[in-house]
Design an enzyme around this catalytic site. Structure first.
Site, PDB file in Angstrom:
ATOM      1  N   LYS A 170      31.766   8.498  -6.123  1.00  0.00           N
ATOM      2  CA  LYS A 170      31.170   7.179  -5.898  1.00  0.00           C
ATOM      3  C   LYS A 170      29.775   7.117  -6.539  1.00  0.00           C
ATOM      4  O   LYS A 170      29.424   6.132  -7.197  1.00  0.00           O
ATOM      5  CB  LYS A 170      31.091   6.878  -4.392  1.00  0.00           C
ATOM      6  CG  LYS A 170      32.456   6.580  -3.784  1.00  0.00           C
ATOM      7  CD  LYS A 170      32.486   6.551  -2.267  1.00  0.00           C
ATOM      8  CE  LYS A 170      33.930   6.373  -1.773  1.00  0.00           C
ATOM      9  NZ  LYS A 170      34.106   6.437  -0.322  1.00  0.00           N
ATOM     10  N   GLN A 190      30.604   7.713   4.761  1.00  0.00           N
ATOM     11  CA  GLN A 190      31.882   8.338   4.427  1.00  0.00           C
ATOM     12  C   GLN A 190      32.589   8.816   5.693  1.00  0.00           C
ATOM     13  O   GLN A 190      31.994   9.460   6.548  1.00  0.00           O
ATOM     14  CB  GLN A 190      31.640   9.510   3.456  1.00  0.00           C
ATOM     15  CG  GLN A 190      32.905  10.132   2.899  1.00  0.00           C
ATOM     16  CD  GLN A 190      33.704   9.188   2.006  1.00  0.00           C
ATOM     17  OE1 GLN A 190      33.160   8.311   1.339  1.00  0.00           O
ATOM     18  NE2 GLN A 190      35.013   9.350   1.992  1.00  0.00           N
ATOM     19  N   ASP A 225      32.271  -1.502   2.877  1.00  0.00           N
ATOM     20  CA  ASP A 225      33.545  -0.835   3.180  1.00  0.00           C
ATOM     21  C   ASP A 225      34.504  -1.781   3.908  1.00  0.00           C
ATOM     22  O   ASP A 225      35.708  -1.513   3.979  1.00  0.00           O
ATOM     23  CB  ASP A 225      33.287   0.368   4.096  1.00  0.00           C
ATOM     24  CG  ASP A 225      33.616   1.691   3.433  1.00  0.00           C
ATOM     25  OD1 ASP A 225      34.437   1.685   2.494  1.00  0.00           O
ATOM     26  OD2 ASP A 225      33.066   2.716   3.863  1.00  0.00           O
TER      27      ASP A 225
HETATM   28  N1  GUN Z   1      37.342   7.980   3.865  1.00  0.00           N
HETATM   29  C1  GUN Z   1      38.541   7.781   3.257  1.00  0.00           C
HETATM   30  N2  GUN Z   1      38.579   6.575   2.673  1.00  0.00           N
HETATM   31  C2  GUN Z   1      37.367   6.004   2.912  1.00  0.00           C
HETATM   32  C3  GUN Z   1      36.808   4.752   2.536  1.00  0.00           C
HETATM   33  O1  GUN Z   1      37.412   3.902   1.880  1.00  0.00           O
HETATM   34  N3  GUN Z   1      35.539   4.544   2.974  1.00  0.00           N
HETATM   35  C4  GUN Z   1      34.859   5.449   3.714  1.00  0.00           C
HETATM   36  N4  GUN Z   1      33.631   5.132   4.111  1.00  0.00           N
HETATM   37  N5  GUN Z   1      35.349   6.605   4.070  1.00  0.00           N
HETATM   38  C5  GUN Z   1      36.610   6.886   3.669  1.00  0.00           C
END
Ligand code: GUN
Length: 282
Positions: free
Chosen positions: A53, A97, A120
């Protein structure tokens, strides 16, 4: 029959390319799109996701501010960090995350993120707006799936869509998005009986259960579109989806590969949501 590939890398690249102009326009107005990324603990998969990311942010000229925090952080301190990011005018989007280490309450954190920074889409307001068909942040993976279908001219309207998986991150929002596009939607899960028969009804089958090669070739209606959201590590250490690709592609007309399918779309949509968040401050 051999299915055609839905190329997530290409669709993701096209979206990222189109964001570059929007980012340049924002910078011209003195706005530097900025994503705060919070990583708690040492989960190897989470570290990898966060690194990619950050890399994509750098490629697009989005500022990313990483907060890498030990798993011993208290809930109160994590809440305080979210509050600080919520009130920081430089920060347009906040991503924490998941999963969080044991002892930390994910829902408390997700619901604390300011709705206008919830890139998100896991907060109460974002989820409520999705349910109500109002504009708002849509979770990145299901949003990415819809963009892929759109890019390949696969219109869900009037089709029977089957979603396997009922998570808040993928299954439930994806079902709502397919419904919004006028599909007839069935959600299947671990207690569903006759899963194979349900899958055989699907014109569009989306699989998000986290079990390697779970969906077999003879579960697929001839000519169906198959979207594989799974990312599992196979016995040989390679990435493998929730769908038995070789067998399923014999029956489907369209299929997403793993890797190179849904995965790249998730990051593209995170960038998209961050740019939308920054635009709202303009
Ligand atoms: N863990 C797995 N997929 C995601 C996601 O799309 N966003 C976040 N914040 N954590 C994740």
């Amino acid at each position: 029959m051999s299915a055609q590939l839905i190329d997530g890398k290409k669709v993701s690249a096209d979206i990222r390319e189109s964001l570059k102009q929007e980012i340049a326009d924002l910078k011209g107005k003195g706005i530097d799109p900025c994503l705060a990324v919070v990583l708690v603990g040492e989960n190897p998969a989470s570290k990898k996701y966060v690194a990619s990311k950050e890399k994509t942010c750098a490629e697009l000229g989005i500022v990313s501010i990483a907060h890498k925090i030990p798993e011993t952080i208290s809930q109160a301190d994590l809440n305080k960090l979210i509050d600080d990011l919520n009130s920081d005018k430089k920060v347009h989007g906040i991503l924490v995350q998941l999963p969080l280490p044991k002892g930390l309450d994910e829902k408390e954190v997700m619901y604390r993120i300011a709705p206008d920074k919830d890139v998100d889409g896991f907060g109460l307001q974002s989820l409520g707006k999705l349910l109500l068909d109002e504009p708002g942040f849509v979770a990145c993976t299901p949003h990415g799936v819809m963009k892929m279908l759109e890019a390949y001219g696969i219109d869900p309207s009037g089709k029977h869509a089957v979603v396997i998986g009922r998570s808040v991150i993928v299954g439930k929002p994806l079902a709502l998005l397919l419904l919004r596009k006028n599909a007839t939607v069935t959600i299947c899960h671990s207690r569903t009986q006759n899963l194979k028969e349900e899958c055989l009804k699907a014109d569009i089958l989306c699989v998000a259960i986290g079990k390697a090669k779970f969906v077999k070739g003879d579960w697929i209606k001839k000519g169906a579109t198959v979207v594989d959201v799974g990312i599992n590590v196979g016995e040989d250490g390679k990435l493998v989806g929730d769908v038995d690709f070789q067998a399923v592609q014999e029956h489907a007309s369209w299929i997403t590969p793993v890797p190179g399918g849904v995965g790249p779309m998730t990051i593209a949509m995170l960038m998209y949501n961050t740019v939308q968040a920054a635009k709202k401050t303009a």
